[in-house]
Design a protein around this motif. Structure first.
Motif, PDB file in Angstrom:
ATOM      1  N   GLY A 201     -39.470   4.291 -12.276  1.00 43.97           N
ATOM      2  CA  GLY A 201     -38.233   5.010 -12.551  1.00 43.97           C
ATOM      3  C   GLY A 201     -37.207   4.840 -11.446  1.00 43.97           C
ATOM      4  N   MET A 202     -37.656   4.904 -10.218  1.00 43.97           N
ATOM      5  CA  MET A 202     -36.766   4.708  -9.080  1.00 43.97           C
ATOM      6  C   MET A 202     -36.190   3.299  -9.076  1.00 43.97           C
ATOM      7  SD  MET A 202     -37.686   4.991  -5.031  1.00 43.97           S
ATOM      8  CE  MET A 202     -36.441   4.590  -3.776  1.00 43.97           C
ATOM      9  N   ALA A 203     -37.052   2.308  -9.329  1.00 39.67           N
ATOM     10  CA  ALA A 203     -36.597   0.923  -9.358  1.00 39.67           C
ATOM     11  C   ALA A 203     -35.575   0.703 -10.474  1.00 39.67           C
ATOM     12  CB  ALA A 203     -37.779  -0.023  -9.530  1.00 39.67           C
ATOM     13  N   GLN A 204     -35.768   1.365 -11.621  1.00 41.88           N
ATOM     14  CA  GLN A 204     -34.838   1.225 -12.731  1.00 41.88           C
ATOM     15  C   GLN A 204     -33.481   1.819 -12.376  1.00 41.88           C
ATOM     16  OE1 GLN A 204     -35.160  -0.485 -15.300  1.00 41.88           O
ATOM     17  NE2 GLN A 204     -34.016   0.324 -17.046  1.00 41.88           N
ATOM     18  N   ALA A 205     -33.466   2.975 -11.737  1.00 36.16           N
ATOM     19  CA  ALA A 205     -32.208   3.588 -11.318  1.00 36.16           C
ATOM     20  C   ALA A 205     -31.472   2.687 -10.331  1.00 36.16           C
ATOM     21  CB  ALA A 205     -32.466   4.963 -10.706  1.00 36.16           C
ATOM     22  N   LEU A 206     -32.211   2.098  -9.402  1.00 35.63           N
ATOM     23  CA  LEU A 206     -31.594   1.182  -8.446  1.00 35.63           C
ATOM     24  C   LEU A 206     -31.079  -0.072  -9.129  1.00 35.63           C
ATOM     25  CD1 LEU A 206     -34.115   1.555  -5.499  1.00 35.63           C
ATOM     26  CD2 LEU A 206     -31.674   2.068  -5.387  1.00 35.63           C
ATOM     27  N   SER A 207     -31.777  -0.511 -10.169  1.00 34.48           N
ATOM     28  CA  SER A 207     -31.348  -1.695 -10.899  1.00 34.48           C
ATOM     29  C   SER A 207     -30.010  -1.462 -11.588  1.00 34.48           C
ATOM     30  CB  SER A 207     -32.407  -2.091 -11.928  1.00 34.48           C
ATOM     31  OG  SER A 207     -31.973  -3.161 -12.729  1.00 34.48           O
ATOM     32  N   VAL A 208     -29.823  -0.256 -12.154  1.00 37.75           N
ATOM     33  CA  VAL A 208     -28.598   0.034 -12.899  1.00 37.75           C
ATOM     34  C   VAL A 208     -27.448   0.402 -11.974  1.00 37.75           C
ATOM     35  CG1 VAL A 208     -27.555   1.530 -14.649  1.00 37.75           C
ATOM     36  CG2 VAL A 208     -29.922   0.766 -14.915  1.00 37.75           C
ATOM     37  N   LEU A 209     -27.730   1.233 -10.959  1.00 35.60           N
ATOM     38  CA  LEU A 209     -26.661   1.764 -10.109  1.00 35.60           C
ATOM     39  C   LEU A 209     -26.782   1.306  -8.659  1.00 35.60           C
ATOM     40  CD1 LEU A 209     -26.257   5.482 -11.294  1.00 35.60           C
ATOM     41  CD2 LEU A 209     -24.593   3.648 -11.504  1.00 35.60           C
ATOM     42  N   GLY A 210     -27.555   0.256  -8.426  1.00 35.68           N
ATOM     43  CA  GLY A 210     -27.798  -0.186  -7.059  1.00 35.68           C
ATOM     44  C   GLY A 210     -26.543  -0.502  -6.275  1.00 35.68           C
ATOM     45  N   GLU A 211     -25.503  -1.015  -6.943  1.00 36.99           N
ATOM     46  CA  GLU A 211     -24.262  -1.345  -6.249  1.00 36.99           C
ATOM     47  C   GLU A 211     -23.486  -0.090  -5.853  1.00 36.99           C
ATOM     48  OE1 GLU A 211     -23.361  -4.301  -5.293  1.00 36.99           O
ATOM     49  OE2 GLU A 211     -25.065  -5.315  -6.226  1.00 36.99           O
ATOM     50  N   GLN A 212     -23.736   1.031  -6.523  1.00 40.40           N
ATOM     51  CA  GLN A 212     -22.996   2.261  -6.230  1.00 40.40           C
ATOM     52  C   GLN A 212     -23.758   3.209  -5.318  1.00 40.40           C
ATOM     53  OE1 GLN A 212     -21.926   2.624 -10.601  1.00 40.40           O
ATOM     54  NE2 GLN A 212     -20.156   3.629  -9.693  1.00 40.40           N
ATOM     55  N   PHE A 213     -25.088   3.191  -5.397  1.00 36.38           N
ATOM     56  CA  PHE A 213     -25.860   4.002  -4.465  1.00 36.38           C
ATOM     57  C   PHE A 213     -25.662   3.461  -3.053  1.00 36.38           C
ATOM     58  CE2 PHE A 213     -29.001   4.876  -8.074  1.00 36.38           C
ATOM     59  CZ  PHE A 213     -28.533   6.164  -8.272  1.00 36.38           C
ATOM     60  N   GLU A 214     -25.183   4.310  -2.152  1.00 32.82           N
ATOM     61  CA  GLU A 214     -25.044   3.897  -0.763  1.00 32.82           C
ATOM     62  C   GLU A 214     -26.306   4.196   0.039  1.00 32.82           C
ATOM     63  OE1 GLU A 214     -21.487   4.707   1.328  1.00 32.82           O
ATOM     64  OE2 GLU A 214     -20.243   4.770  -0.465  1.00 32.82           O
ATOM     65  N   GLU A 215     -27.008   5.244  -0.377  1.00 32.08           N
ATOM     66  CA  GLU A 215     -28.201   5.645   0.363  1.00 32.08           C
ATOM     67  C   GLU A 215     -29.251   6.199  -0.587  1.00 32.08           C
ATOM     68  OE1 GLU A 215     -27.302   8.046   4.044  1.00 32.08           O
ATOM     69  OE2 GLU A 215     -25.274   7.911   3.222  1.00 32.08           O
ATOM     70  N   VAL A 216     -30.501   6.014  -0.200  1.00 28.51           N
ATOM     71  CA  VAL A 216     -31.611   6.767  -0.778  1.00 28.51           C
ATOM     72  C   VAL A 216     -31.894   7.917   0.176  1.00 28.51           C
ATOM     73  CG1 VAL A 216     -34.064   6.752  -1.347  1.00 28.51           C
ATOM     74  CG2 VAL A 216     -32.629   4.809  -1.976  1.00 28.51           C
ATOM     75  N   ILE A 217     -31.927   9.149  -0.351  1.00 26.90           N
ATOM     76  CA  ILE A 217     -32.259  10.314   0.463  1.00 26.90           C
ATOM     77  C   ILE A 217     -33.695  10.710   0.140  1.00 26.90           C
ATOM     78  CG2 ILE A 217     -31.602  12.643   1.130  1.00 26.90           C
ATOM     79  CD1 ILE A 217     -29.485  10.491   1.685  1.00 26.90           C
ATOM     80  N   ASP A 218     -34.566  10.520   1.118  1.00 27.71           N
ATOM     81  CA  ASP A 218     -35.985  10.870   0.960  1.00 27.71           C
ATOM     82  C   ASP A 218     -36.176  12.309   1.434  1.00 27.71           C
ATOM     83  OD1 ASP A 218     -38.698  11.029   0.778  1.00 27.71           O
ATOM     84  OD2 ASP A 218     -39.127   9.470   2.256  1.00 27.71           O
ATOM     85  N   VAL A 219     -36.514  13.210   0.491  1.00 28.36           N
ATOM     86  CA  VAL A 219     -36.650  14.634   0.795  1.00 28.36           C
ATOM     87  C   VAL A 219     -38.126  15.017   0.787  1.00 28.36           C
ATOM     88  CG1 VAL A 219     -36.072  16.988   0.089  1.00 28.36           C
ATOM     89  CG2 VAL A 219     -34.408  15.137  -0.255  1.00 28.36           C
ATOM     90  N   THR A 220     -38.528  15.741   1.814  1.00 32.65           N
ATOM     91  CA  THR A 220     -39.869  16.308   1.870  1.00 32.65           C
ATOM     92  C   THR A 220     -39.752  17.822   1.819  1.00 32.65           C
ATOM     93  OG1 THR A 220     -40.607  14.463   3.246  1.00 32.65           O
ATOM     94  CG2 THR A 220     -42.034  16.401   3.150  1.00 32.65           C
ATOM     95  N   LEU A 221     -40.414  18.438   0.831  1.00 28.30           N
ATOM     96  CA  LEU A 221     -40.391  19.886   0.656  1.00 28.30           C
ATOM     97  C   LEU A 221     -41.741  20.476   1.045  1.00 28.30           C
ATOM     98  CD1 LEU A 221     -38.697  20.041  -2.867  1.00 28.30           C
ATOM     99  CD2 LEU A 221     -37.601  20.513  -0.673  1.00 28.30           C
ATOM    100  N   CYS A 222     -41.686  21.597   1.759  1.00 24.02           N
ATOM    101  CA  CYS A 222     -42.916  22.276   2.157  1.00 24.02           C
ATOM    102  C   CYS A 222     -42.667  23.783   2.155  1.00 24.02           C
ATOM    103  CB  CYS A 222     -43.358  21.816   3.548  1.00 24.02           C
ATOM    104  SG  CYS A 222     -44.930  22.548   4.088  1.00 24.02           S
ATOM    105  N   TYR A 223     -43.686  24.539   1.754  1.00 22.48           N
ATOM    106  CA  TYR A 223     -43.614  25.999   1.705  1.00 22.48           C
ATOM    107  C   TYR A 223     -44.682  26.542   2.652  1.00 22.48           C
ATOM    108  CZ  TYR A 223     -41.092  24.657  -2.491  1.00 22.48           C
ATOM    109  OH  TYR A 223     -40.213  24.051  -3.376  1.00 22.48           O
ATOM    110  N   PRO A 224     -44.363  26.660   3.941  1.00 20.02           N
ATOM    111  CA  PRO A 224     -45.398  26.964   4.943  1.00 20.02           C
ATOM    112  C   PRO A 224     -46.093  28.301   4.747  1.00 20.02           C
ATOM    113  CG  PRO A 224     -43.384  26.171   5.983  1.00 20.02           C
ATOM    114  CD  PRO A 224     -43.047  26.424   4.559  1.00 20.02           C
TER     115      PRO A 224
END
Length: 309
Positions: A201-224
């Motif tokens: 799914g991520m690769a498909q999104a990059l394939s379609v909008l790769g020229e417009q995405f400037e960054e991938v934001i990698d988010v890590t969520l934690c509930y300590p």
């Protein structure tokens, strides 16, 4: 127990009361887009996005009032509301969607999520998500696809159509690459706190909008404050979500991210290795967070930073 039930009822009632007017207004925007020429699409989409932003703000106020959560943000990104972003994140609970909206909505274009098909039928919210062009995904089992090969690739087509619509207005596309909510009982592979990531799914999104995405934001969520058997979403409703850690890492979208995932075997292997490496780093980060729980004299992220030096 009675207090928890009462708090959950009040929280849910307030969110429903907030969702009815905003969900109806956003749905109306979606219906208007069906009637107007395509040239009017970006203007109506901007109105719908503003309405979603207001809905998020009211929900944020509700959950702050109920929980008073302490947010620990580990962030070195420079985000803008005028750019396109692809956000990837671990996924444990429906609370993740709420938290990501609260963290991102004021700093990026309003988030658009890849959603399960069943969520379309939630009154007001499901229809509003449809009007906002969020892709609804059907999760077919391998055995089902063997019996119904005509269904193969339907999710990819939904991803492609949605991403094409995102071209006209700056958008934050959120993909929970684990493909499902977190389940301790379903852990597999080499990860202690995560499920293996799904790259397609991520690769498909990059394939379609790769020229417009400037960054991938990698988010890590934690509930300590919660152990891994507790539901963050239930804790959020009951006013027991006292602490949330959110780590944001920015990854520039270079030419190496763009390729044919299904047709180029070398690109597919390279992309999967990259994503699996990110997930191993994320898993180690979560392990350190959990190890450092209870050290109240400093923030968790400060303790981690010292631990990494």
């Amino acid at each position: 127990m009675l207090l928890k039930i009462l708090t959950a009822f009040i929280s849910a009632s307030l969110v429903i009361a907030n969702s009815i007017p905003f969900g109806s207004a956003v749905t109306l925007c979606g219906l208007i887009k069906l009637l107007l020429p395509k040239g009017a699409y970006p203007s109506v989409t901007r109105v719908a996005n503003v309405l979603m932003g207001q809905w998020i703000s009211v929900n944020q106020a509700i959950f702050w009032l109920i929980n008073g959560s302490h947010f620990e943000i580990d962030d070195t990104t420079q985000l803008s509301r005028d750019k396109w972003y692809l956000v990837i994140s671990n996924h444990r609970s429906w609370a993740d969607i709420v938290i990501l909206c609260m963290v991102l909505a004021k700093r990026t274009p309003v988030p658009k999520f890849f959603l399960k098909q069943q969520l379309l039928y939630i009154p007001f919210i499901g229809q509003a998500c449809w009007a906002l062009d969020m892709p609804f995904m059907r999760r077919y089992s391998r055995s089902y696809l063997l019996r119904h090969p005509e269904k193969h690739g339907k999710d990819l087509e939904a991803t492609r159509r949605a991403c094409e619509k995102f071209r006209s207005v700056p958008t934050t596309v959120v993909n929970f690459v684990e493909g499902t909510r977190y389940s301790h009982d379903k852990q597999q592979g080499s990860y202690q706190h995560l499920l293996p990531p799904k790259a397609l799914g991520m690769a498909q999104a990059l394939s379609v909008l790769g020229e417009q995405f400037e960054e991938v934001i990698d988010v890590t969520l934690c509930y300590p404050g919660l152990d891994e058997s507790q539901s963050p979403f239930l804790a959020l409703l009951c006013g027991e979500l006292s602490s949330v850690v959110v780590k944001l890492d920015s990854i520039p979208v270079t030419q190496a991210f763009r390729g044919d995932y299904l047709g180029d075997k070398h690109y597919k292997q390279h992309f999967k290795r990259w994503l699996e490496q990110r997930w191993r780093q994320k898993d180690r980060y979560l392990s350190r967070l959990i190890t450092l729980q209870g050290q109240d004299n400093q923030s968790l992220t400060t303790l981690i930073s010292k631990d990494e030096q």
